[in-house]
Write a protein that holds these residues in place. Structure first.
Motif, PDB file in Angstrom:
ATOM      1  N   VAL A 108      94.694  24.999  79.774  1.00  0.00           N
ATOM      2  CA  VAL A 108      94.172  24.411  78.538  1.00  0.00           C
ATOM      3  C   VAL A 108      95.017  24.867  77.355  1.00  0.00           C
ATOM      4  O   VAL A 108      95.402  26.040  77.279  1.00  0.00           O
ATOM      5  CB  VAL A 108      92.698  24.830  78.323  1.00  0.00           C
ATOM      6  CG1 VAL A 108      92.219  24.514  76.917  1.00  0.00           C
ATOM      7  CG2 VAL A 108      91.801  24.166  79.361  1.00  0.00           C
ATOM      8  N   ILE A 109      95.301  23.938  76.469  1.00  0.00           N
ATOM      9  CA  ILE A 109      95.876  24.256  75.167  1.00  0.00           C
ATOM     10  C   ILE A 109      94.775  24.016  74.150  1.00  0.00           C
ATOM     11  O   ILE A 109      94.232  22.913  74.060  1.00  0.00           O
ATOM     12  CB  ILE A 109      97.102  23.381  74.853  1.00  0.00           C
ATOM     13  CG1 ILE A 109      98.245  23.712  75.816  1.00  0.00           C
ATOM     14  CG2 ILE A 109      97.540  23.561  73.412  1.00  0.00           C
ATOM     15  CD1 ILE A 109      99.461  22.824  75.665  1.00  0.00           C
ATOM     16  N   ALA A 110      94.426  25.053  73.398  1.00  0.00           N
ATOM     17  CA  ALA A 110      93.338  24.959  72.427  1.00  0.00           C
ATOM     18  C   ALA A 110      93.859  25.235  71.025  1.00  0.00           C
ATOM     19  O   ALA A 110      94.272  26.361  70.736  1.00  0.00           O
ATOM     20  CB  ALA A 110      92.234  25.957  72.776  1.00  0.00           C
ATOM     21  N   PRO A 111      93.866  24.218  70.145  1.00  0.00           N
ATOM     22  CA  PRO A 111      94.205  24.500  68.751  1.00  0.00           C
ATOM     23  C   PRO A 111      93.217  25.540  68.206  1.00  0.00           C
ATOM     24  O   PRO A 111      92.018  25.468  68.505  1.00  0.00           O
ATOM     25  CB  PRO A 111      94.019  23.155  68.050  1.00  0.00           C
ATOM     26  CG  PRO A 111      94.023  22.128  69.134  1.00  0.00           C
ATOM     27  CD  PRO A 111      93.507  22.816  70.359  1.00  0.00           C
ATOM     28  N   LEU A 112      93.697  26.492  67.433  1.00  0.00           N
ATOM     29  CA  LEU A 112      92.788  27.523  66.906  1.00  0.00           C
ATOM     30  C   LEU A 112      91.671  26.886  66.078  1.00  0.00           C
ATOM     31  O   LEU A 112      90.547  27.367  66.076  1.00  0.00           O
ATOM     32  CB  LEU A 112      93.560  28.549  66.074  1.00  0.00           C
ATOM     33  CG  LEU A 112      94.595  29.381  66.840  1.00  0.00           C
ATOM     34  CD1 LEU A 112      95.195  30.454  65.938  1.00  0.00           C
ATOM     35  CD2 LEU A 112      94.014  29.998  68.100  1.00  0.00           C
ATOM     36  N   GLY A 113      91.967  25.789  65.404  1.00  0.00           N
ATOM     37  CA  GLY A 113      90.948  25.089  64.626  1.00  0.00           C
ATOM     38  C   GLY A 113      89.913  24.393  65.481  1.00  0.00           C
ATOM     39  O   GLY A 113      88.875  23.957  64.974  1.00  0.00           O
ATOM     40  N   GLY A 114      90.164  24.271  66.786  1.00  0.00           N
ATOM     41  CA  GLY A 114      89.205  23.644  67.689  1.00  0.00           C
ATOM     42  C   GLY A 114      88.235  24.623  68.309  1.00  0.00           C
ATOM     43  O   GLY A 114      87.301  24.234  69.001  1.00  0.00           O
ATOM     44  N   ILE A 115      88.441  25.928  68.070  1.00  0.00           N
ATOM     45  CA  ILE A 115      87.560  26.964  68.620  1.00  0.00           C
ATOM     46  C   ILE A 115      86.457  27.256  67.603  1.00  0.00           C
ATOM     47  O   ILE A 115      86.733  27.650  66.484  1.00  0.00           O
ATOM     48  CB  ILE A 115      88.357  28.246  68.942  1.00  0.00           C
ATOM     49  CG1 ILE A 115      89.446  27.952  69.979  1.00  0.00           C
ATOM     50  CG2 ILE A 115      87.423  29.347  69.430  1.00  0.00           C
ATOM     51  CD1 ILE A 115      90.403  29.109  70.208  1.00  0.00           C
ATOM     52  N   MET A 116      85.218  27.049  68.020  1.00  0.00           N
ATOM     53  CA  MET A 116      84.084  27.266  67.126  1.00  0.00           C
ATOM     54  C   MET A 116      83.509  28.675  67.241  1.00  0.00           C
ATOM     55  O   MET A 116      83.064  29.246  66.255  1.00  0.00           O
ATOM     56  CB  MET A 116      82.966  26.245  67.411  1.00  0.00           C
ATOM     57  CG  MET A 116      83.362  24.810  67.123  1.00  0.00           C
ATOM     58  SD  MET A 116      83.613  24.467  65.354  1.00  0.00           S
ATOM     59  CE  MET A 116      85.366  24.699  65.154  1.00  0.00           C
ATOM     60  N   SER A 117      83.488  29.228  68.445  1.00  0.00           N
ATOM     61  CA  SER A 117      83.032  30.615  68.626  1.00  0.00           C
ATOM     62  C   SER A 117      83.549  31.125  69.962  1.00  0.00           C
ATOM     63  O   SER A 117      83.908  30.338  70.843  1.00  0.00           O
ATOM     64  CB  SER A 117      81.503  30.722  68.568  1.00  0.00           C
ATOM     65  OG  SER A 117      80.907  30.128  69.708  1.00  0.00           O
ATOM     66  N   ILE A 118      83.603  32.453  70.078  1.00  0.00           N
ATOM     67  CA  ILE A 118      84.083  33.088  71.307  1.00  0.00           C
ATOM     68  C   ILE A 118      83.082  34.162  71.700  1.00  0.00           C
ATOM     69  O   ILE A 118      82.780  35.064  70.920  1.00  0.00           O
ATOM     70  CB  ILE A 118      85.467  33.739  71.097  1.00  0.00           C
ATOM     71  CG1 ILE A 118      86.459  32.716  70.534  1.00  0.00           C
ATOM     72  CG2 ILE A 118      85.986  34.332  72.408  1.00  0.00           C
ATOM     73  CD1 ILE A 118      87.733  33.329  69.999  1.00  0.00           C
ATOM     74  N   GLY A 119      82.563  34.053  72.911  1.00  0.00           N
ATOM     75  CA  GLY A 119      81.653  35.063  73.430  1.00  0.00           C
ATOM     76  C   GLY A 119      82.385  35.983  74.380  1.00  0.00           C
ATOM     77  O   GLY A 119      83.230  35.529  75.160  1.00  0.00           O
ATOM     78  N   MET A 120      82.092  37.283  74.293  1.00  0.00           N
ATOM     79  CA  MET A 120      82.753  38.250  75.176  1.00  0.00           C
ATOM     80  C   MET A 120      81.933  39.534  75.217  1.00  0.00           C
ATOM     81  O   MET A 120      81.125  39.789  74.311  1.00  0.00           O
ATOM     82  CB  MET A 120      84.172  38.536  74.692  1.00  0.00           C
ATOM     83  CG  MET A 120      84.242  39.280  73.371  1.00  0.00           C
ATOM     84  SD  MET A 120      85.915  39.369  72.701  1.00  0.00           S
ATOM     85  CE  MET A 120      86.102  37.704  72.078  1.00  0.00           C
ATOM     86  N   PRO A 121      82.137  40.358  76.249  1.00  0.00           N
ATOM     87  CA  PRO A 121      81.458  41.651  76.303  1.00  0.00           C
ATOM     88  C   PRO A 121      81.864  42.518  75.101  1.00  0.00           C
ATOM     89  O   PRO A 121      82.973  42.387  74.575  1.00  0.00           O
ATOM     90  CB  PRO A 121      81.950  42.266  77.608  1.00  0.00           C
ATOM     91  CG  PRO A 121      82.427  41.110  78.428  1.00  0.00           C
ATOM     92  CD  PRO A 121      82.949  40.105  77.447  1.00  0.00           C
ATOM     93  N   GLN A 122      80.956  43.390  74.672  1.00  0.00           N
ATOM     94  CA  GLN A 122      81.211  44.213  73.488  1.00  0.00           C
ATOM     95  C   GLN A 122      82.491  45.048  73.576  1.00  0.00           C
ATOM     96  O   GLN A 122      83.215  45.135  72.583  1.00  0.00           O
ATOM     97  CB  GLN A 122      80.013  45.109  73.175  1.00  0.00           C
ATOM     98  CG  GLN A 122      80.192  45.823  71.848  1.00  0.00           C
ATOM     99  CD  GLN A 122      79.040  46.724  71.504  1.00  0.00           C
ATOM    100  OE1 GLN A 122      78.294  47.156  72.367  1.00  0.00           O
ATOM    101  NE2 GLN A 122      78.899  47.027  70.229  1.00  0.00           N
TER     102      GLN A 122
END
Length: 201
Positions: free
Chosen positions: A90-104
Motif C-alpha cells: 500500500v502507498i498511503a499519502p500522509l494526508g489520507g491517514i486519519m488516525s493510527i492505533g498502536m500499543p503504548q
C-alpha cells in the motif's frame, strides 16, 4: 548540633527545589521538542519496530482500517505492508491517514527523537512513487476519499494528478481490456493498493 540539622534541612530543601526546577525545565524542553515533531518522524520510528506487539492500524480517509507495518517513507507518503499476506503493498499519502492505533510502547517510542534521515527519501514525493508505478506498469486499485475504488493501471503521473486506464483487477492492461480512462487528482486519493506485477499495453 541544632544548626547542623538546620543547614542540612536547608540543603535538602534547596536540592529538592533545584531538582523540581530542573524537571520542569526538562519537561518544557520535551514539550517544545514534541511540538516540532511531524507525523513523518513518528512513522519513521515505526519502521523495523519489534514485531512482538500488534501491528499498527491505520484509519484512512475513506473509512478503511488497514492493519499494517510501516515499510518505508517518502516526503509525503508512507509505504505500508498489510498484516494479511495476501494483500498487496500500500502507498498511503500522509494526508489520507486519519488516525493510527498502536500499543503504548510503540506510541511512546515513536515520540522519541529519530536518528539521521535519508535526504533522498525526503525528496521522494507521492508523484515520484506513482511515476515509478507507471514505469513498472503495476496494476493498482485507487481508494478514493469518498469511498469509491478505481482499478487499473496508471498511464501517467503529473505533479498533482494521474491518468488511470480502467480495467478489471488481475487483468493485464491491454487496449481491448481497458474500459475507460480517468484523471484523478492526488488529493482525491485516500490510499493505493498495488495489485501485482508488471502489465502489458
Amino acid at each position: 548540633m541544632r544548626w547542623d540539622r538546620f543547614f542540612d534541612d536547608l540543603e535538602d530543601q534547596l536540592a529538592s527545589e533545584w531538582e523540581a526546577e530542573r524537571a520542569a525545565l526538562d519537561s518544557e524542553a520535551e514539550r517544545l521538542r514534541l511540538s516540532r515533531v511531524p507525523l513523518r518522524d513518528r512513522l519513521a520510528a515505526l519502521i523495523d519496530r519489534d514485531g512482538a506487539s500488534a501491528a499498527p492500524s491505520f484509519e484512512m480517509r475513506d473509512g478503511t482500517v488497514l492493519v499494517a507495518e510501516v515499510s518505508g517513507l517518502g516526503a509525503d507518503w508512507a509505504a505500508l505492508a498489510p498484516a494479511t499476506s495476501r494483500s498487496g503493498a500500500v502507498i498511503a499519502p500522509l494526508g489520507g491517514i486519519m488516525s493510527i492505533g498502536m500499543p503504548q510502547p510503540d506510541l511512546l517510542r515513536s515520540a522519541r527523537p529519530v536518528g539521521a534521515r535519508s535526504s533522498l527519501s525526503e525528496r521522494m514525493t507521492l508523484g515520484f512513487a506513482l511515476r515509478d508505478l507507471v514505469r513498472r506498469r503495476v496494476a493498482v486499485t485507487l481508494h478514493l476519499v469518498h469511498g469509491r475504488t478505481l482499478a487499473g493501471t496508471i498511464d501517467r503521473a503529473g505533479v498533482d494528478h494521474l491518468d488511470l486506464a480502467l480495467h478489471d483487477p488481475g487483468v493485464p492492461r491491454r487496449a481491448d481490456e481497458v474500459t475507460g480512462h480517468r484523471i484523478v487528482p492526488f488529493e482525491a486519493i485516500a490510499w493505493v493498493r498495488l495489485e501485482g506485477g508488471a502489465t502489458t499495453r
